[in-house]
Design a protein around this motif. Structure first.
Motif, short mmCIF file in Angstrom:
data_model
loop_
_atom_site.label_atom_id
_atom_site.label_comp_id
_atom_site.label_asym_id
_atom_site.label_seq_id
_atom_site.Cartn_x
_atom_site.Cartn_y
_atom_site.Cartn_z
N ARG A 14 -4.31 -3.84 0.64
CA ARG A 14 -4.81 -2.46 0.75
C ARG A 14 -4.28 -1.60 -0.39
N ILE A 15 -3.03 -1.80 -0.77
CA ILE A 15 -2.45 -1.04 -1.90
C ILE A 15 -3.21 -1.36 -3.18
N PHE A 19 -5.26 1.50 -5.14
CA PHE A 19 -4.84 1.86 -6.50
C PHE A 19 -5.94 1.52 -7.51
N LEU A 41 2.95 -7.66 -4.04
CA LEU A 41 1.79 -7.05 -4.70
C LEU A 41 1.08 -8.04 -5.62
N SER A 47 -4.37 -8.02 -8.86
CA SER A 47 -3.23 -7.10 -8.96
C SER A 47 -2.89 -6.73 -10.40
N LEU A 157 5.75 -0.54 0.90
CA LEU A 157 4.29 -0.58 0.79
C LEU A 157 3.66 0.60 1.52
N GLU A 158 4.19 0.94 2.69
CA GLU A 158 3.69 2.12 3.41
C GLU A 158 3.85 3.38 2.56
N LEU A 160 4.00 3.60 -0.72
CA LEU A 160 3.05 3.58 -1.84
C LEU A 160 1.68 4.10 -1.39
N ALA A 161 1.26 3.70 -0.21
CA ALA A 161 -0.01 4.21 0.31
C ALA A 161 0.06 5.70 0.58
#
Length: 165
Positions: A14-15, A19, A41, A47, A157-158, A160-161
């Protein structure tokens, strides 16, 4: 087959998708995770359009040399502190052309903890270049080194979102 649990792989996907859709790049600055965040990632196909670099700054000297963390900060606050992680995330941005950075520093154990800074204490920061910095102090408990490190990856990761929303 992924090296990571399914939930982490899904979060990382999702990231990368979010992005990529916004043409954003990112950097990581990792201490206690030793590269697990950037590893999660880069486990995702595509990526390379998003992930620019990762700084593995396990030692205090690496934090100083690679990210510009002040020696005085490390002496005064310690490696596992709010101030250190804030300097790490700023350093990742200033030592790259990335749009977003995430940084982590903590005590994964089994040793190294104290009453003031127990095993499982992790400081995380995420920042978009033109945005406000997010900081979290997590106390994951002494559930084992691998569990602390994977929990840190999830939180990073949370964040980053969250930082791009």
């Amino acid at each position: 087959m992924s090296l990571y649990p399914a939930d982490i792989e899904a979060m990382a996907a999702r990231i990368i998708s979010a992005f990529s859709a916004r043409s954003l790049t990112l950097a990581t600055a990792e201490s206690c995770t030793g590269g697990l965040i950037i590893g999660a990632l880069t486990e995702i196909a595509g990526s390379s359009t998003v992930v620019d670099r990762g700084f593995i700054t396990y030692s205090n000297q690496a934090k100083i040399d690679l990210l510009g963390v002040a020696g005085d900060t490390l002496e005064r606050c310690g490696a596992v502190s709010r101030q250190t992680v804030l300097e790490m995330v700023e350093g990742a941005l200033s030592h790259s052309a990335c749009d977003v950075a995430v940084a982590v520093t903590g005590i994964a154990g089994p040793g190294g903890g104290s009453a003031e800074k127990p095993v499982g204490l992790v400081h995380l920061a995420a920042k978009a270049r033109m945005g406000a910095v997010l900081h979290r102090e997590m106390r994951y408990g002494d559930g084992g080194r691998s569990q602390i490190r994977l929990a840190t990856v999830r939180t990073a990761l949370e964040m980053l979102a969250e930082v791009i929303d």
